[in-house]
Design an enzyme around this catalytic site. Structure first.
Site, PDB file in Angstrom:
ATOM      1  CG  ASP A  30      -2.017   1.016   1.158  1.00 17.98           C
ATOM      2  OD1 ASP A  30      -1.717   2.213   0.995  1.00 17.98           O
ATOM      3  OD2 ASP A  30      -3.190   0.641   1.253  1.00 17.98           O
ATOM      4  CG  ASN A  86     -12.567  -0.316   3.851  1.00 17.89           C
ATOM      5  OD1 ASN A  86     -12.921  -0.828   4.913  1.00 17.89           O
ATOM      6  ND2 ASN A  86     -11.480   0.428   3.756  1.00 17.89           N
ATOM      7  CG  HIS A  92     -14.166   4.495   6.029  1.00 19.69           C
ATOM      8  ND1 HIS A  92     -14.008   5.832   6.245  1.00 19.69           N
ATOM      9  CD2 HIS A  92     -14.924   4.029   7.039  1.00 19.69           C
ATOM     10  CE1 HIS A  92     -14.646   6.171   7.354  1.00 19.69           C
ATOM     11  NE2 HIS A  92     -15.215   5.090   7.850  1.00 19.69           N
ATOM     12  CD  GLN A  93     -14.778  -0.098  -2.635  1.00 18.61           C
ATOM     13  OE1 GLN A  93     -15.979  -0.208  -2.392  1.00 18.61           O
ATOM     14  NE2 GLN A  93     -14.178  -0.788  -3.586  1.00 18.61           N
ATOM     15  CG  HIS A  99      -8.779  -2.670  -2.089  1.00 15.29           C
ATOM     16  ND1 HIS A  99      -9.738  -1.968  -2.781  1.00 15.29           N
ATOM     17  CD2 HIS A  99      -8.532  -1.951  -0.963  1.00 15.29           C
ATOM     18  CE1 HIS A  99     -10.051  -0.875  -2.113  1.00 15.29           C
ATOM     19  NE2 HIS A  99      -9.348  -0.840  -1.002  1.00 15.29           N
ATOM     20  CG  PHE A 100      -9.179  -9.002   0.983  1.00 17.61           C
ATOM     21  CD1 PHE A 100      -9.685  -9.327  -0.265  1.00 17.61           C
ATOM     22  CD2 PHE A 100      -9.873  -9.412   2.106  1.00 17.61           C
ATOM     23  CE1 PHE A 100     -10.860 -10.047  -0.387  1.00 17.61           C
ATOM     24  CE2 PHE A 100     -11.056 -10.131   1.997  1.00 17.61           C
ATOM     25  CZ  PHE A 100     -11.549 -10.453   0.745  1.00 17.61           C
ATOM     26  CG  HIS A 101      -6.685  -2.406   3.352  1.00 19.27           C
ATOM     27  ND1 HIS A 101      -5.908  -1.300   3.077  1.00 19.27           N
ATOM     28  CD2 HIS A 101      -7.908  -2.127   2.848  1.00 19.27           C
ATOM     29  CE1 HIS A 101      -6.638  -0.397   2.437  1.00 19.27           C
ATOM     30  NE2 HIS A 101      -7.860  -0.876   2.278  1.00 19.27           N
TER      31      HIS A 101
HETATM   32  P1  DGP Z   1      -9.633   1.825   0.586  1.00 22.45           P
HETATM   33  O1  DGP Z   1      -9.959   2.970   1.493  1.00 22.45           O
HETATM   34  O2  DGP Z   1      -9.990   0.468   1.252  1.00 22.45           O
HETATM   35  O3  DGP Z   1     -10.262   1.959  -0.778  1.00 22.45           O
HETATM   36  O4  DGP Z   1      -8.050   1.828   0.442  1.00 22.45           O
HETATM   37  C1  DGP Z   1      -7.384   2.083  -0.734  1.00 22.45           C
HETATM   38  C2  DGP Z   1      -5.920   1.960  -0.462  1.00 22.45           C
HETATM   39  O5  DGP Z   1      -5.240   2.003  -1.699  1.00 22.45           O
HETATM   40  C3  DGP Z   1      -5.312   3.064   0.404  1.00 22.45           C
HETATM   41  O6  DGP Z   1      -4.812   2.490   1.620  1.00 22.45           O
HETATM   42  C4  DGP Z   1      -4.175   3.639  -0.406  1.00 22.45           C
HETATM   43  C5  DGP Z   1      -3.985   2.631  -1.509  1.00 22.45           C
HETATM   44  N1  DGP Z   1      -3.602   3.210  -2.791  1.00 22.45           N
HETATM   45  C6  DGP Z   1      -4.251   4.184  -3.456  1.00 22.45           C
HETATM   46  N2  DGP Z   1      -3.617   4.483  -4.603  1.00 22.45           N
HETATM   47  C7  DGP Z   1      -2.538   3.647  -4.673  1.00 22.45           C
HETATM   48  C8  DGP Z   1      -1.495   3.482  -5.627  1.00 22.45           C
HETATM   49  O7  DGP Z   1      -1.412   4.154  -6.667  1.00 22.45           O
HETATM   50  N3  DGP Z   1      -0.545   2.549  -5.339  1.00 22.45           N
HETATM   51  C9  DGP Z   1      -0.597   1.788  -4.207  1.00 22.45           C
HETATM   52  N4  DGP Z   1       0.374   0.901  -4.018  1.00 22.45           N
HETATM   53  N5  DGP Z   1      -1.578   1.926  -3.281  1.00 22.45           N
HETATM   54  C10 DGP Z   1      -2.522   2.854  -3.517  1.00 22.45           C
END
Ligand code: DGP
Length: 142
Positions: A30, A86, A92-93, A99-101
């Site tokens: 992330d 999310n 909070h998406q 995607h899974f964190h």
């Molecule tokens: P969410 O809130 O669950 O939709 O989280 C999206 C996540 O994606 C956030 O933690 C930051 C990450 N993210 C957004 N843009 C990029 C990107 O361009 N590259 C990477 N590696 N992560 C990203």
């Protein structure tokens, strides 16, 4: 489905720090980690929310997720971790691709902070709700 940053990462148009890839999923770090080792796992199948995913893509994610969790714990040495997924901007998406964190929890102060405003499930309400949900699950499996 709207164009997303993750679709561009999947197409190789935007770089990422890749952790794992197979024909159905991609995992990468992330860009805004809550803790070092914060990893994202995405399906290659385009879907905005988890409920829209095919059984095949969901199974592919499920196969890889525990392996990634083991790797994150082994490498970071975190005491614990959170898996967060999310769905919808109200939840909070921010990126509209499933995607899974996997978020290491090194200690109580760092990593994911969780608010948990728990209510109380009352007996009769619980039985009725579980019955309706069970019927909905059965219908969605057909
Ligand atoms: P969410 O809130 O669950 O939709 O989280 C999206 C996540 O994606 C956030 O933690 C930051 C990450 N993210 C957004 N843009 C990029 C990107 O361009 N590259 C990477 N590696 N992560 C990203």
């Amino acid at each position: 489905m709207p164009e997303t940053i993750f679709a561009r990462i999947l197409r190789g148009e935007i770089p990422c720090h890749k952790v794992y890839e197979d024909d159905q999923v991609l995992a990468f770090l992330d860009v805004s980690p809550l803790a070092p080792g914060h990893t994202l796992l995405i399906p290659k199948e385009p879907a905005v929310t988890l409920d829209a995913l095919s059984d095949d893509a969901a199974a592919a994610l499920g196969r890889v997720l525990p392996r990634l969790c083991r790797a994150v714990v082994a490498v970071t040495g975190a005491a614990g971790y959170n898996v967060l997924q999310n769905n919808g901007s109200v939840a909070h998406q921010a990126v509209m691709h499933v995607h899974f964190h996997i978020i290491p929890k090194p200690d109580a102060q760092s990593g994911l902070g969780v608010g948990w405003p728990a209510g109380r499930l009352e007996g009769a309400d619980g039985a009725a709700l579980a019955e309706r949900l069970a019927a909905a699950v059965a219908a969605s499996a057909q």
